[in-house]
Design an enzyme around this catalytic site. Structure first.
Site, PDB file in Angstrom:
ATOM      1  N   ASN A 241       0.852  -1.200   0.000  1.00  0.00           N
ATOM      2  CA  ASN A 241       0.000   0.000   0.000  1.00  0.00           C
ATOM      3  C   ASN A 241       0.889   1.252   0.000  1.00  0.00           C
ATOM      4  O   ASN A 241       0.657   2.209  -0.747  1.00  0.00           O
ATOM      5  CB  ASN A 241      -0.879   0.070   1.259  1.00  0.00           C
ATOM      6  CG  ASN A 241      -1.872  -1.077   1.383  1.00  0.00           C
ATOM      7  OD1 ASN A 241      -2.164  -1.754   0.400  1.00  0.00           O
ATOM      8  ND2 ASN A 241      -2.390  -1.293   2.576  1.00  0.00           N
TER       9      ASN A 241
ATOM     10  N   ASP B 115      -1.081   3.659   6.279  1.00  0.00           N
ATOM     11  CA  ASP B 115      -0.142   3.490   5.166  1.00  0.00           C
ATOM     12  C   ASP B 115      -0.144   4.741   4.285  1.00  0.00           C
ATOM     13  O   ASP B 115       0.908   5.170   3.808  1.00  0.00           O
ATOM     14  CB  ASP B 115      -0.515   2.266   4.306  1.00  0.00           C
ATOM     15  CG  ASP B 115      -0.634   1.001   5.141  1.00  0.00           C
ATOM     16  OD1 ASP B 115       0.076   0.899   6.157  1.00  0.00           O
ATOM     17  OD2 ASP B 115      -1.450   0.131   4.786  1.00  0.00           O
TER      18      ASP B 115
ATOM     19  N   GLY C  35      -6.042   1.349   5.853  1.00  0.00           N
ATOM     20  CA  GLY C  35      -5.064   1.891   4.904  1.00  0.00           C
ATOM     21  C   GLY C  35      -4.704   3.343   5.191  1.00  0.00           C
ATOM     22  O   GLY C  35      -3.788   3.884   4.572  1.00  0.00           O
ATOM     23  N   ALA C  36      -5.400   3.960   6.146  1.00  0.00           N
ATOM     24  CA  ALA C  36      -5.118   5.373   6.446  1.00  0.00           C
ATOM     25  C   ALA C  36      -3.685   5.552   6.943  1.00  0.00           C
ATOM     26  O   ALA C  36      -2.983   6.486   6.553  1.00  0.00           O
ATOM     27  CB  ALA C  36      -6.089   5.893   7.498  1.00  0.00           C
TER      28      ALA C  36
ATOM     29  N   ASP D 197      -8.046  -0.494   0.582  1.00  0.00           N
ATOM     30  CA  ASP D 197      -6.845  -0.275   1.392  1.00  0.00           C
ATOM     31  C   ASP D 197      -5.904   0.711   0.714  1.00  0.00           C
ATOM     32  O   ASP D 197      -5.186   1.452   1.373  1.00  0.00           O
ATOM     33  CB  ASP D 197      -6.079  -1.589   1.584  1.00  0.00           C
ATOM     34  CG  ASP D 197      -6.850  -2.588   2.422  1.00  0.00           C
ATOM     35  OD1 ASP D 197      -8.069  -2.402   2.576  1.00  0.00           O
ATOM     36  OD2 ASP D 197      -6.238  -3.548   2.913  1.00  0.00           O
TER      37      ASP D 197
HETATM   38  O1  KDG Z   1      -2.564  -1.337   6.728  1.00  0.00           O
HETATM   39  C1  KDG Z   1      -3.596  -1.955   6.004  1.00  0.00           C
HETATM   40  C2  KDG Z   1      -3.254  -3.389   6.087  1.00  0.00           C
HETATM   41  O2  KDG Z   1      -3.684  -3.873   7.331  1.00  0.00           O
HETATM   42  C3  KDG Z   1      -3.825  -4.257   5.046  1.00  0.00           C
HETATM   43  O3  KDG Z   1      -3.659  -3.769   3.738  1.00  0.00           O
HETATM   44  C4  KDG Z   1      -3.371  -5.688   5.183  1.00  0.00           C
HETATM   45  O4  KDG Z   1      -1.051  -5.714   5.681  1.00  0.00           O
HETATM   46  C5  KDG Z   1      -2.161  -6.038   5.992  1.00  0.00           C
HETATM   47  C6  KDG Z   1      -2.339  -6.819   7.225  1.00  0.00           C
HETATM   48  O5  KDG Z   1      -1.429  -7.575   7.536  1.00  0.00           O
HETATM   49  O6  KDG Z   1      -3.344  -6.689   7.898  1.00  0.00           O
END
Ligand code: KDG
Length: 314
Positions: free
Chosen positions: A38, A256, A253-254, A292
């Site tokens: 992401n 990231d 995703g905020a 995400d």
């Molecule tokens: O930060 C968002 C993430 O949680 C998602 O894209 C998935 O990497 C991930 C996870 O392990 O939960």
């Protein structure tokens, strides 16, 4: 040289298309997720050069992830697909406004990453290397890989960025704490959320948390510190209130998106305070649409939001 190189696990993401929960019939939509990919997409959209690597299964889920990352302009030249194990999967549902994730990633291809999968020449030509605590939680060999990357970066003067991304479905806070604190002490940019700080430092006391962050050698950039994003570096503390958001649609995703904006600013040679403001803006844009990474803004969209470019509807 690349501005930022990151590595970790990307997984297929499946979620019910309608209002029904998982297991209640109906069809699923597909996408993918992964905190590090992401971030790489976010950086590429902001005009930075970004690389992502990790291990994926030699399966359609893994191939689809690589294809999308390539299309987004992320360098995936060091990512690999293997027959050893499949690409991890996650399911997500939102029921009565509450979203839950179910992981199917134990022993996945990504969890089998070892230090031998790191191309040291590739890593050490980056300006910044970024990783997250999710990778640290996946397996002993993944944690070894992070430690190996940390020593390579230190040896070659590459700046290290670290988001603890605490995932209590992967490990307990007791298991996570010593590892995440070790990594926090070894990075240049530590990017936790305020809630993560409370768990890591075992206190709700803002003053104590700030004191702990001041002791770290690098700079801490804290997301969501009581309505603001905050920088703490030794005696320096700077806080910037959140961007105003009309409607929150999906907060995943905020973090990231925030890290992508912050690191993009740093890569462009901005001050940490200016980079913080870009991180606040990009994070706020991610939560106004589903997905995400799908809503991560491009540089043109950032300029429009800042009133520095006009939006021509048609
Ligand atoms: O930060 C968002 C993430 O949680 C998602 O894209 C998935 O990497 C991930 C996870 O392990 O939960």
């Amino acid at each position: 040289t690349l501005d930022v190189i990151t590595f970790g696990e990307s997984m297929g993401l499946f979620y019910p298309e309608g209002p029904r929960g998982i297991g209640q019939g109906g069809s699923m939509a597909q996408s993918f997720g992964g905190a590090e990919s992401n971030l790489a997409i976010g950086l590429a959209r902001l005009g930075c050069t970004a690389g992502w690597f990790g291990r994926l299964g030699r399966d359609p889920v893994g191939s689809g992830i690589l294809k999308t990352l390539r299309g987004e302009g992320v360098d995936v030249s060091r990512a690999t697909q293997t027959d050893e194990a499949p690409t991890g999967i996650m399911l997500r549902q939102t029921v009565r406004g509450q979203s839950s994730v179910y992981y199917y990633r134990k022993d996945s291809a990504a969890s089998r990453m070892t230090p031998a999968h790191v191309d040291s020449e590739y890593i050490t030509q980056a300006k910044i290397v970024h990783f997250t605590g999710i990778t640290a939680a996946l397996s002993g060999s993944c944690l070894d890989t992070i430690r190996h990357v940390v020593s390579l970066c230190k040896e070659h003067g590459v700046r290290i960025s670290f988001d603890p991304n605490l995932r209590l479905k992967l490990w307990s806070i007791e298991e996570a704490r010593p590892v995440l604190l070790e990594l926090a002490a070894s990075c240049d940019y530590f990017l936790p959320g305020y809630d993560e700080c409370k768990l890591l430092f075992e206190t709700e006391d803002e003053g104590v948390i700030t004191e702990q962050l001041r002791k770290l050698p690098g700079m801490s950039i804290i997301k969501s510190f009581n309505g603001s994003n905050v920088i703490v570096h030794k005696e320096h503390k700077y806080s910037l209130p959140f961007e105003k958001v009309d409607q929150v649609v999906d907060t995943v995703g905020a973090g990231d998106g925030f890290c992508a904006g912050f690191l993009a600013g740093i890569s462009k040679g901005w001050s940490p305070e200016e980079a913080l403001s870009l991180g606040g803006l990009t994070g706020s844009m991610v939560i106004q649409a589903p997905g995400d990474w799908e809503a991560l803004p491009t540089w043109d969209e950032v300029l429009q939001r800042r009133g520095q470019a006009a939006h021509v509807e048609r």
